[in-house]
Design a protein around this motif. Structure first.
Motif, PDB file in Angstrom:
ATOM      1  N   SER A  33      57.292  53.072  40.460  1.00 29.41           N
ATOM      2  CA  SER A  33      56.465  53.421  41.613  1.00 29.41           C
ATOM      3  C   SER A  33      55.099  52.745  41.559  1.00 29.41           C
ATOM      4  CB  SER A  33      56.290  54.941  41.685  1.00 29.41           C
ATOM      5  OG  SER A  33      55.564  55.397  40.561  1.00 29.41           O
ATOM      6  N   LEU A  34      54.745  52.220  40.395  1.00 30.61           N
ATOM      7  CA  LEU A  34      53.461  51.548  40.261  1.00 30.61           C
ATOM      8  C   LEU A  34      53.544  50.053  40.526  1.00 30.61           C
ATOM      9  CD1 LEU A  34      52.019  53.287  37.082  1.00 30.61           C
ATOM     10  CD2 LEU A  34      51.322  53.624  39.437  1.00 30.61           C
ATOM     11  N   ALA A  35      54.733  49.526  40.811  1.00 29.64           N
ATOM     12  CA  ALA A  35      54.905  48.096  41.030  1.00 29.64           C
ATOM     13  C   ALA A  35      53.970  47.568  42.125  1.00 29.64           C
ATOM     14  CB  ALA A  35      56.352  47.770  41.355  1.00 29.64           C
ATOM     15  N   PRO A  36      53.829  48.231  43.260  1.00 28.31           N
ATOM     16  CA  PRO A  36      52.882  47.723  44.268  1.00 28.31           C
ATOM     17  C   PRO A  36      51.446  47.702  43.749  1.00 28.31           C
ATOM     18  CG  PRO A  36      54.349  49.340  45.248  1.00 28.31           C
ATOM     19  CD  PRO A  36      54.594  49.362  43.776  1.00 28.31           C
ATOM     20  N   ASP A  37      51.112  48.697  42.939  1.00 31.81           N
ATOM     21  CA  ASP A  37      49.766  48.735  42.370  1.00 31.81           C
ATOM     22  C   ASP A  37      49.560  47.569  41.408  1.00 31.81           C
ATOM     23  OD1 ASP A  37      49.194  51.004  43.800  1.00 31.81           O
ATOM     24  OD2 ASP A  37      49.742  52.368  42.167  1.00 31.81           O
ATOM     25  N   LEU A  38      50.570  47.273  40.602  1.00 31.37           N
ATOM     26  CA  LEU A  38      50.469  46.147  39.668  1.00 31.37           C
ATOM     27  C   LEU A  38      50.341  44.832  40.423  1.00 31.37           C
ATOM     28  CD1 LEU A  38      53.076  47.181  36.958  1.00 31.37           C
ATOM     29  CD2 LEU A  38      50.586  47.256  36.788  1.00 31.37           C
ATOM     30  N   ILE A  39      51.055  44.703  41.511  1.00 30.22           N
ATOM     31  CA  ILE A  39      50.951  43.502  42.337  1.00 30.22           C
ATOM     32  C   ILE A  39      49.547  43.388  42.913  1.00 30.22           C
ATOM     33  CG2 ILE A  39      51.762  42.411  44.469  1.00 30.22           C
ATOM     34  CD1 ILE A  39      54.555  43.577  43.791  1.00 30.22           C
ATOM     35  N   ALA A  40      48.997  44.519  43.343  1.00 28.26           N
ATOM     36  CA  ALA A  40      47.636  44.519  43.894  1.00 28.26           C
ATOM     37  C   ALA A  40      46.622  44.129  42.828  1.00 28.26           C
ATOM     38  CB  ALA A  40      47.305  45.892  44.462  1.00 28.26           C
ATOM     39  N   VAL A  41      46.821  44.637  41.609  1.00 26.93           N
ATOM     40  CA  VAL A  41      45.916  44.289  40.511  1.00 26.93           C
ATOM     41  C   VAL A  41      46.003  42.792  40.230  1.00 26.93           C
ATOM     42  CG1 VAL A  41      45.497  44.574  38.035  1.00 26.93           C
ATOM     43  CG2 VAL A  41      45.861  46.582  39.468  1.00 26.93           C
ATOM     44  N   GLY A  42      47.214  42.247  40.250  1.00 28.96           N
ATOM     45  CA  GLY A  42      47.378  40.804  40.063  1.00 28.96           C
ATOM     46  C   GLY A  42      46.676  40.013  41.144  1.00 28.96           C
ATOM     47  N   GLY A  43      46.752  40.507  42.376  1.00 30.61           N
ATOM     48  CA  GLY A  43      46.061  39.838  43.481  1.00 30.61           C
ATOM     49  C   GLY A  43      44.553  39.869  43.307  1.00 30.61           C
ATOM     50  N   VAL A  44      44.054  41.017  42.865  1.00 30.03           N
ATOM     51  CA  VAL A  44      42.608  41.127  42.627  1.00 30.03           C
ATOM     52  C   VAL A  44      42.200  40.191  41.498  1.00 30.03           C
ATOM     53  CG1 VAL A  44      40.803  42.685  41.795  1.00 30.03           C
ATOM     54  CG2 VAL A  44      42.407  43.469  43.537  1.00 30.03           C
ATOM     55  N   HIS A  45      43.052  40.097  40.480  1.00 34.33           N
ATOM     56  CA  HIS A  45      42.765  39.196  39.355  1.00 34.33           C
ATOM     57  C   HIS A  45      42.678  37.755  39.832  1.00 34.33           C
ATOM     58  CE1 HIS A  45      43.718  36.777  35.761  1.00 34.33           C
ATOM     59  NE2 HIS A  45      42.946  37.681  35.161  1.00 34.33           N
ATOM     60  N   ARG A  46      43.610  37.345  40.673  1.00 35.29           N
ATOM     61  CA  ARG A  46      43.578  35.983  41.215  1.00 35.29           C
ATOM     62  C   ARG A  46      42.332  35.761  42.072  1.00 35.29           C
ATOM     63  NH1 ARG A  46      48.963  36.925  41.589  1.00 35.29           N
ATOM     64  NH2 ARG A  46      48.841  37.609  43.755  1.00 35.29           N
ATOM     65  N   GLU A  47      41.990  36.749  42.897  1.00 42.38           N
ATOM     66  CA  GLU A  47      40.799  36.621  43.736  1.00 42.38           C
ATOM     67  C   GLU A  47      39.548  36.477  42.882  1.00 42.38           C
ATOM     68  OE1 GLU A  47      40.371  39.749  46.600  1.00 42.38           O
ATOM     69  OE2 GLU A  47      42.444  39.558  47.264  1.00 42.38           O
ATOM     70  N   MET A  48      39.466  37.281  41.823  1.00 43.43           N
ATOM     71  CA  MET A  48      38.306  37.207  40.935  1.00 43.43           C
ATOM     72  C   MET A  48      38.255  35.858  40.230  1.00 43.43           C
ATOM     73  SD  MET A  48      38.058  41.042  39.346  1.00 43.43           S
ATOM     74  CE  MET A  48      36.710  40.624  38.286  1.00 43.43           C
ATOM     75  N   ALA A  49      39.417  35.347  39.807  1.00 41.31           N
ATOM     76  CA  ALA A  49      39.457  34.037  39.155  1.00 41.31           C
ATOM     77  C   ALA A  49      38.992  32.953  40.119  1.00 41.31           C
ATOM     78  CB  ALA A  49      40.865  33.743  38.646  1.00 41.31           C
ATOM     79  N   ASP A  50      39.440  33.031  41.371  1.00 44.85           N
ATOM     80  CA  ASP A  50      39.003  32.058  42.381  1.00 44.85           C
ATOM     81  C   ASP A  50      37.505  32.158  42.630  1.00 44.85           C
ATOM     82  OD1 ASP A  50      41.612  31.218  42.603  1.00 44.85           O
ATOM     83  OD2 ASP A  50      42.008  32.310  44.486  1.00 44.85           O
ATOM     84  N   ASP A  51      37.011  33.392  42.717  1.00 49.51           N
ATOM     85  CA  ASP A  51      35.572  33.590  42.944  1.00 49.51           C
ATOM     86  C   ASP A  51      34.760  33.065  41.768  1.00 49.51           C
ATOM     87  OD1 ASP A  51      36.093  34.737  45.375  1.00 49.51           O
ATOM     88  OD2 ASP A  51      35.831  36.812  44.691  1.00 49.51           O
ATOM     89  N   LEU A  52      35.232  33.305  40.552  1.00 42.69           N
ATOM     90  CA  LEU A  52      34.518  32.803  39.379  1.00 42.69           C
ATOM     91  C   LEU A  52      34.539  31.281  39.326  1.00 42.69           C
ATOM     92  CD1 LEU A  52      35.551  35.372  36.632  1.00 42.69           C
ATOM     93  CD2 LEU A  52      33.299  35.080  37.660  1.00 42.69           C
ATOM     94  N   GLU A  53      35.645  30.689  39.721  1.00 37.92           N
ATOM     95  CA  GLU A  53      35.720  29.227  39.757  1.00 37.92           C
ATOM     96  C   GLU A  53      34.746  28.671  40.797  1.00 37.92           C
ATOM     97  OE1 GLU A  53      38.947  25.663  40.556  1.00 37.92           O
ATOM     98  OE2 GLU A  53      39.655  27.706  40.288  1.00 37.92           O
ATOM     99  N   ALA A  54      34.693  29.312  41.966  1.00 36.81           N
ATOM    100  CA  ALA A  54      33.752  28.876  43.007  1.00 36.81           C
ATOM    101  C   ALA A  54      32.310  29.048  42.528  1.00 36.81           C
ATOM    102  CB  ALA A  54      33.984  29.677  44.287  1.00 36.81           C
ATOM    103  N   LEU A  55      32.048  30.135  41.816  1.00 36.16           N
ATOM    104  CA  LEU A  55      30.707  30.352  41.277  1.00 36.16           C
ATOM    105  C   LEU A  55      30.353  29.265  40.271  1.00 36.16           C
ATOM    106  CD1 LEU A  55      28.226  32.194  41.115  1.00 36.16           C
ATOM    107  CD2 LEU A  55      29.419  33.480  39.332  1.00 36.16           C
ATOM    108  N   GLY A  56      31.312  28.875  39.438  1.00 32.15           N
ATOM    109  CA  GLY A  56      31.076  27.792  38.485  1.00 32.15           C
ATOM    110  C   GLY A  56      30.730  26.487  39.187  1.00 32.15           C
ATOM    111  N   VAL A  57      31.429  26.200  40.282  1.00 28.71           N
ATOM    112  CA  VAL A  57      31.149  24.988  41.050  1.00 28.71           C
ATOM    113  C   VAL A  57      29.743  25.061  41.649  1.00 28.71           C
ATOM    114  CG1 VAL A  57      31.802  23.712  43.133  1.00 28.71           C
ATOM    115  CG2 VAL A  57      33.558  24.474  41.534  1.00 28.71           C
ATOM    116  N   GLU A  58      29.379  26.236  42.178  1.00 32.79           N
ATOM    117  CA  GLU A  58      28.043  26.405  42.752  1.00 32.79           C
ATOM    118  C   GLU A  58      26.963  26.221  41.684  1.00 32.79           C
ATOM    119  OE1 GLU A  58      26.943  26.968  45.913  1.00 32.79           O
ATOM    120  OE2 GLU A  58      28.988  26.644  46.589  1.00 32.79           O
ATOM    121  N   ILE A  59      27.172  26.781  40.506  1.00 31.23           N
ATOM    122  CA  ILE A  59      26.193  26.658  39.421  1.00 31.23           C
ATOM    123  C   ILE A  59      26.061  25.206  38.996  1.00 31.23           C
ATOM    124  CG2 ILE A  59      25.790  27.214  36.987  1.00 31.23           C
ATOM    125  CD1 ILE A  59      26.876  30.023  37.614  1.00 31.23           C
ATOM    126  N   THR A  60      27.179  24.498  38.916  1.00 36.01           N
ATOM    127  CA  THR A  60      27.130  23.079  38.567  1.00 36.01           C
ATOM    128  C   THR A  60      26.328  22.298  39.607  1.00 36.01           C
ATOM    129  OG1 THR A  60      29.264  23.239  37.451  1.00 36.01           O
ATOM    130  CG2 THR A  60      28.539  21.046  38.085  1.00 36.01           C
TER     131      THR A  60
END
Length: 104
Positions: A33-60
């Motif tokens: 029953s937690l599978a949708p929640d795990l998928i959502a957590v994975g999505g948030v993880h990807r979003e955070m990784a993308d945001d951190l990568e964009a932040l790295g580009v901005e800092i550079t």
């Protein structure tokens, strides 16, 4: 939804996931029953990784821009310092000429 609410929601989901795992490491029946929640957590993880990568580009980009501003400013200061040095040298030469005329 604001960031604090998202973090609280994720924390509650993680606690539910931790409770659903038995002490021997085997998942209980509620993990499915937690599978949708795990998928959502994975999505948030990807979003955070993308945001951190964009932040790295901005800092550079900011570092590059700051280096350019520093280099340009430094060269302008050195040029003005050279101009002042030349100006003082010219004034010194004029004063020497004037003093030689007065003594002659």
């Amino acid at each position: 939804m604001d960031v604090e609410a998202e973090i609280l929601d994720l924390r509650l989901r993680m606690q539910a996931l931790e409770k659903s795992v038995r002490s021997d490491g085997e998942p209980s029946a509620t993990v499915g029953s937690l599978a949708p929640d795990l998928i959502a957590v994975g999505g948030v993880h990807r979003e955070m990784a993308d945001d951190l990568e964009a932040l790295g580009v901005e800092i550079t980009g900011l570092r590059w821009q700051a280096k350019e501003y520093y280099t340009n400013g430094h060269s302008q200061v050195l040029k003005r310092l050279d101009d002042l040095h030349i100006g003082f040298h010219n004034i010194e030469s004029k004063l020497d000429q004037l003093l030689k005329k007065d003594t002659a």
